[in-house]
Design a protein around this motif. Structure first.
Motif, PDB file in Angstrom:
ATOM      1  N   LYS A  15       0.828  -1.212   0.000  1.00  0.00           N
ATOM      2  CA  LYS A  15       0.000   0.000   0.000  1.00  0.00           C
ATOM      3  C   LYS A  15       0.861   1.259   0.000  1.00  0.00           C
ATOM      4  CE  LYS A  15      -4.125  -1.933   2.124  1.00  0.00           C
ATOM      5  NZ  LYS A  15      -5.001  -1.931   3.303  1.00  0.00           N
ATOM      6  N   ILE A  16       1.954   1.222   0.769  1.00  0.00           N
ATOM      7  CA  ILE A  16       2.881   2.363   0.784  1.00  0.00           C
ATOM      8  C   ILE A  16       3.490   2.545  -0.608  1.00  0.00           C
ATOM      9  CG2 ILE A  16       5.104   3.195   1.666  1.00  0.00           C
ATOM     10  CD1 ILE A  16       4.293   1.824   4.368  1.00  0.00           C
ATOM     11  N   GLY A  17       3.897   1.427  -1.215  1.00  0.00           N
ATOM     12  CA  GLY A  17       4.460   1.482  -2.565  1.00  0.00           C
ATOM     13  C   GLY A  17       3.478   2.038  -3.568  1.00  0.00           C
ATOM     14  N   LEU A  18       2.234   1.596  -3.476  1.00  0.00           N
ATOM     15  CA  LEU A  18       1.194   2.088  -4.381  1.00  0.00           C
ATOM     16  C   LEU A  18       0.972   3.589  -4.187  1.00  0.00           C
ATOM     17  CD1 LEU A  18      -0.839   1.176  -6.543  1.00  0.00           C
ATOM     18  CD2 LEU A  18      -2.460   0.701  -4.699  1.00  0.00           C
ATOM     19  N   LYS A  19       0.957   4.011  -2.932  1.00  0.00           N
ATOM     20  CA  LYS A  19       0.775   5.437  -2.635  1.00  0.00           C
ATOM     21  C   LYS A  19       1.941   6.258  -3.197  1.00  0.00           C
ATOM     22  CE  LYS A  19       0.159   8.612   1.230  1.00  0.00           C
ATOM     23  NZ  LYS A  19       0.144   8.766   2.686  1.00  0.00           N
ATOM     24  N   GLU A  20       3.156   5.758  -3.025  1.00  0.00           N
ATOM     25  CA  GLU A  20       4.341   6.461  -3.532  1.00  0.00           C
ATOM     26  C   GLU A  20       4.313   6.560  -5.056  1.00  0.00           C
ATOM     27  OE1 GLU A  20       6.883   8.059  -1.933  1.00  0.00           O
ATOM     28  OE2 GLU A  20       5.659   7.745  -0.137  1.00  0.00           O
ATOM     29  N   ILE A  21       3.949   5.487  -5.709  1.00  0.00           N
ATOM     30  CA  ILE A  21       3.901   5.498  -7.177  1.00  0.00           C
ATOM     31  C   ILE A  21       2.837   6.472  -7.660  1.00  0.00           C
ATOM     32  CG2 ILE A  21       3.397   4.110  -9.227  1.00  0.00           C
ATOM     33  CD1 ILE A  21       4.522   1.708  -7.535  1.00  0.00           C
ATOM     34  N   ASN A  22       1.698   6.488  -6.980  1.00  0.00           N
ATOM     35  CA  ASN A  22       0.639   7.428  -7.351  1.00  0.00           C
ATOM     36  C   ASN A  22       1.068   8.879  -7.154  1.00  0.00           C
ATOM     37  OD1 ASN A  22      -1.710   6.140  -8.426  1.00  0.00           O
ATOM     38  ND2 ASN A  22      -1.991   5.178  -6.429  1.00  0.00           N
ATOM     39  N   SER A  23       2.014   9.112  -6.245  1.00  0.00           N
ATOM     40  CA  SER A  23       2.459  10.480  -5.993  1.00  0.00           C
ATOM     41  C   SER A  23       3.456  10.990  -7.050  1.00  0.00           C
ATOM     42  CB  SER A  23       3.089  10.595  -4.596  1.00  0.00           C
ATOM     43  OG  SER A  23       4.334   9.943  -4.562  1.00  0.00           O
ATOM     44  N   VAL A  24       3.972  10.072  -7.870  1.00  0.00           N
ATOM     45  CA  VAL A  24       4.907  10.462  -8.933  1.00  0.00           C
ATOM     46  C   VAL A  24       4.121  11.183 -10.020  1.00  0.00           C
ATOM     47  CG1 VAL A  24       6.476   9.616 -10.733  1.00  0.00           C
ATOM     48  CG2 VAL A  24       6.488   8.553  -8.460  1.00  0.00           C
ATOM     49  N   LYS A  25       4.603  12.348 -10.406  1.00  0.00           N
ATOM     50  CA  LYS A  25       3.939  13.117 -11.463  1.00  0.00           C
ATOM     51  C   LYS A  25       4.077  12.391 -12.797  1.00  0.00           C
ATOM     52  CE  LYS A  25       4.425  17.742  -9.489  1.00  0.00           C
ATOM     53  NZ  LYS A  25       4.624  17.432  -8.135  1.00  0.00           N
ATOM     54  N   ASP A  26       3.042  12.497 -13.625  1.00  0.00           N
ATOM     55  CA  ASP A  26       3.046  11.819 -14.921  1.00  0.00           C
ATOM     56  C   ASP A  26       4.172  12.288 -15.833  1.00  0.00           C
ATOM     57  OD1 ASP A  26       0.937  10.164 -14.301  1.00  0.00           O
ATOM     58  OD2 ASP A  26      -0.573  11.519 -15.118  1.00  0.00           O
ATOM     59  N   ASN A  27       4.630  13.510 -15.665  1.00  0.00           N
ATOM     60  CA  ASN A  27       5.708  14.039 -16.511  1.00  0.00           C
ATOM     61  C   ASN A  27       7.052  14.032 -15.776  1.00  0.00           C
ATOM     62  OD1 ASN A  27       5.097  16.010 -14.685  1.00  0.00           O
ATOM     63  ND2 ASN A  27       4.857  17.659 -16.173  1.00  0.00           N
ATOM     64  N   SER A  28       7.207  13.112 -14.840  1.00  0.00           N
ATOM     65  CA  SER A  28       8.436  13.004 -14.060  1.00  0.00           C
ATOM     66  C   SER A  28       9.629  12.660 -14.954  1.00  0.00           C
ATOM     67  CB  SER A  28       8.276  11.909 -12.998  1.00  0.00           C
ATOM     68  OG  SER A  28       9.508  11.613 -12.403  1.00  0.00           O
ATOM     69  N   GLU A  29      10.778  13.231 -14.636  1.00  0.00           N
ATOM     70  CA  GLU A  29      11.995  12.922 -15.397  1.00  0.00           C
ATOM     71  C   GLU A  29      12.631  11.622 -14.921  1.00  0.00           C
ATOM     72  OE1 GLU A  29      14.750  16.182 -15.551  1.00  0.00           O
ATOM     73  OE2 GLU A  29      13.181  17.608 -16.103  1.00  0.00           O
ATOM     74  N   SER A  30      12.407  11.260 -13.662  1.00  0.00           N
ATOM     75  CA  SER A  30      13.062  10.072 -13.108  1.00  0.00           C
ATOM     76  C   SER A  30      12.313   8.775 -13.419  1.00  0.00           C
ATOM     77  CB  SER A  30      13.239  10.217 -11.593  1.00  0.00           C
ATOM     78  OG  SER A  30      11.980  10.369 -10.971  1.00  0.00           O
ATOM     79  N   ILE A  31      10.998   8.846 -13.565  1.00  0.00           N
ATOM     80  CA  ILE A  31      10.204   7.646 -13.859  1.00  0.00           C
ATOM     81  C   ILE A  31       9.276   7.967 -15.031  1.00  0.00           C
ATOM     82  CG2 ILE A  31       8.464   6.035 -12.984  1.00  0.00           C
ATOM     83  CD1 ILE A  31       9.602   6.411 -10.216  1.00  0.00           C
ATOM     84  N   SER A  32       9.420   7.189 -16.098  1.00  0.00           N
ATOM     85  CA  SER A  32       8.582   7.417 -17.281  1.00  0.00           C
ATOM     86  C   SER A  32       7.127   7.065 -16.968  1.00  0.00           C
ATOM     87  CB  SER A  32       9.078   6.556 -18.448  1.00  0.00           C
ATOM     88  OG  SER A  32       8.813   5.187 -18.195  1.00  0.00           O
ATOM     89  N   ALA A  33       6.231   7.599 -17.757  1.00  0.00           N
ATOM     90  CA  ALA A  33       4.799   7.323 -17.584  1.00  0.00           C
ATOM     91  C   ALA A  33       4.528   5.829 -17.764  1.00  0.00           C
ATOM     92  CB  ALA A  33       3.983   8.153 -18.574  1.00  0.00           C
ATOM     93  N   GLN A  34       5.246   5.211 -18.696  1.00  0.00           N
ATOM     94  CA  GLN A  34       5.065   3.781 -18.927  1.00  0.00           C
ATOM     95  C   GLN A  34       5.527   2.975 -17.717  1.00  0.00           C
ATOM     96  OE1 GLN A  34       6.865   2.207 -22.487  1.00  0.00           O
ATOM     97  NE2 GLN A  34       5.925   0.215 -22.216  1.00  0.00           N
ATOM     98  N   LYS A  35       6.664   3.334 -17.139  1.00  0.00           N
ATOM     99  CA  LYS A  35       7.183   2.640 -15.961  1.00  0.00           C
ATOM    100  C   LYS A  35       6.236   2.834 -14.776  1.00  0.00           C
ATOM    101  CE  LYS A  35      10.286   0.346 -13.672  1.00  0.00           C
ATOM    102  NZ  LYS A  35      10.393  -1.085 -13.842  1.00  0.00           N
ATOM    103  N   LYS A  36       5.720   4.039 -14.608  1.00  0.00           N
ATOM    104  CA  LYS A  36       4.775   4.319 -13.530  1.00  0.00           C
ATOM    105  C   LYS A  36       3.537   3.441 -13.693  1.00  0.00           C
ATOM    106  CE  LYS A  36       1.762   7.838 -11.545  1.00  0.00           C
ATOM    107  NZ  LYS A  36       1.268   9.205 -11.593  1.00  0.00           N
ATOM    108  N   GLU A  37       3.020   3.383 -14.904  1.00  0.00           N
ATOM    109  CA  GLU A  37       1.840   2.582 -15.185  1.00  0.00           C
ATOM    110  C   GLU A  37       2.100   1.102 -14.890  1.00  0.00           C
ATOM    111  OE1 GLU A  37      -0.009   1.970 -19.320  1.00  0.00           O
ATOM    112  OE2 GLU A  37      -0.833   3.870 -18.592  1.00  0.00           O
ATOM    113  N   ASP A  38       3.258   0.623 -15.322  1.00  0.00           N
ATOM    114  CA  ASP A  38       3.627  -0.773 -15.082  1.00  0.00           C
ATOM    115  C   ASP A  38       3.691  -1.064 -13.579  1.00  0.00           C
ATOM    116  OD1 ASP A  38       4.624  -3.403 -16.051  1.00  0.00           O
ATOM    117  OD2 ASP A  38       6.433  -2.774 -14.963  1.00  0.00           O
ATOM    118  N   MET A  39       4.265  -0.145 -12.817  1.00  0.00           N
ATOM    119  CA  MET A  39       4.369  -0.333 -11.365  1.00  0.00           C
ATOM    120  C   MET A  39       2.988  -0.268 -10.712  1.00  0.00           C
ATOM    121  SD  MET A  39       8.114   1.394 -10.475  1.00  0.00           S
ATOM    122  CE  MET A  39       7.485   2.951 -10.072  1.00  0.00           C
ATOM    123  N   LEU A  40       2.119   0.614 -11.185  1.00  0.00           N
ATOM    124  CA  LEU A  40       0.758   0.686 -10.647  1.00  0.00           C
ATOM    125  C   LEU A  40       0.011  -0.630 -10.880  1.00  0.00           C
ATOM    126  CD1 LEU A  40      -0.308   4.298 -11.697  1.00  0.00           C
ATOM    127  CD2 LEU A  40      -0.045   3.444  -9.355  1.00  0.00           C
TER     128      LEU A  40
END
Length: 191
Positions: free
Chosen positions: A7-32
């Motif tokens: 749940k903490i991981g899910l919350k952290e991933i959701n807090s990443v902005k979609d236009n983040s430079e460190s995590i791509s939108a595709q990577k964020k989606e995959d992690m979600l």
């Protein structure tokens, strides 16, 4: 699996902005998708004290929703795992038509990806689901397919275990003969 960490991981991933430079939108989606699926699997487990099929369904449907709305190419194994998990969930909830639907979705993808362990589980889910729908002909068909693939998997696994064991036994025999030979030589020398 530990739900607080998931749940903490899910919350952290959701807090990443979609236009983040460190995590791509595709990577964020995959992690979600992964975290949501894992949470769904956790709450689906029958031996889990926190088992909650309704909460499992919420997380699994969340993962499914992300996949369905994705503009990225989602890994087939991720989809297969999710569909198979949804099928098992709905079998447990006695929602047999949904179990059949997600099982068929998993099989359609699995045939081109060859995930035989998922296929085995899916065949069993289909056999039980069709039995629940009073379709004994389809149930027998999938039970037969399950039996064939299960026997095949068990045979391959048994052979994979037997080979190293036979090798160890063979080496032990060689070492035993060598030790006997050395003992005999020492006996002759000191006789």
């Amino acid at each position: 699996m530990n739900p607080p960490y998931l749940k903490i991981g899910l919350k952290e991933i959701n807090s990443v902005k979609d236009n983040s430079e460190s995590i791509s939108a595709q990577k964020k989606e995959d992690m979600l998708i992964s975290f949501s699926t894992n949470l769904g699997m956790f709450y689906k487990q029958s031996k889990n004290k926190l088992k909650d099929e309704n909460l499992a369904e919420v997380y699994l449907k969340e993962a499914l929703n992300i996949i369905e709305k994705s503009k990225f190419d989602i890994d087939k194994s991720t989809k297969i795992d999710l569909y198979a998990t949804l099928a098992e969930l709905y079998l447990g909830k006695k929602e047999y038509r949904k179990a059949v639907k997600y099982s068929e979705d998993a099989l359609a993808l699995e045939k081109s990806y060859r995930m035989i362990y998922n296929r085995r589980v899916t065949y069993m889910v289909l056999a039980k689901s069709y039995l629940g729908l009073d379709d004994s002909k389809s149930s027998k068909e999938y039970l037969s397919l399950f039996t064939k693939i299960n026997d095949s998997i068990n045979s391959v696994e048994k052979a994979a275990v037997e080979k190293p064991i036979k090798q160890i036994i063979s080496e032990e025999k060689i070492n035993s003969h060598s030790l006997k030979s050395q003992f005999l030589i020492l006996k002759i020398i000191f006789a």
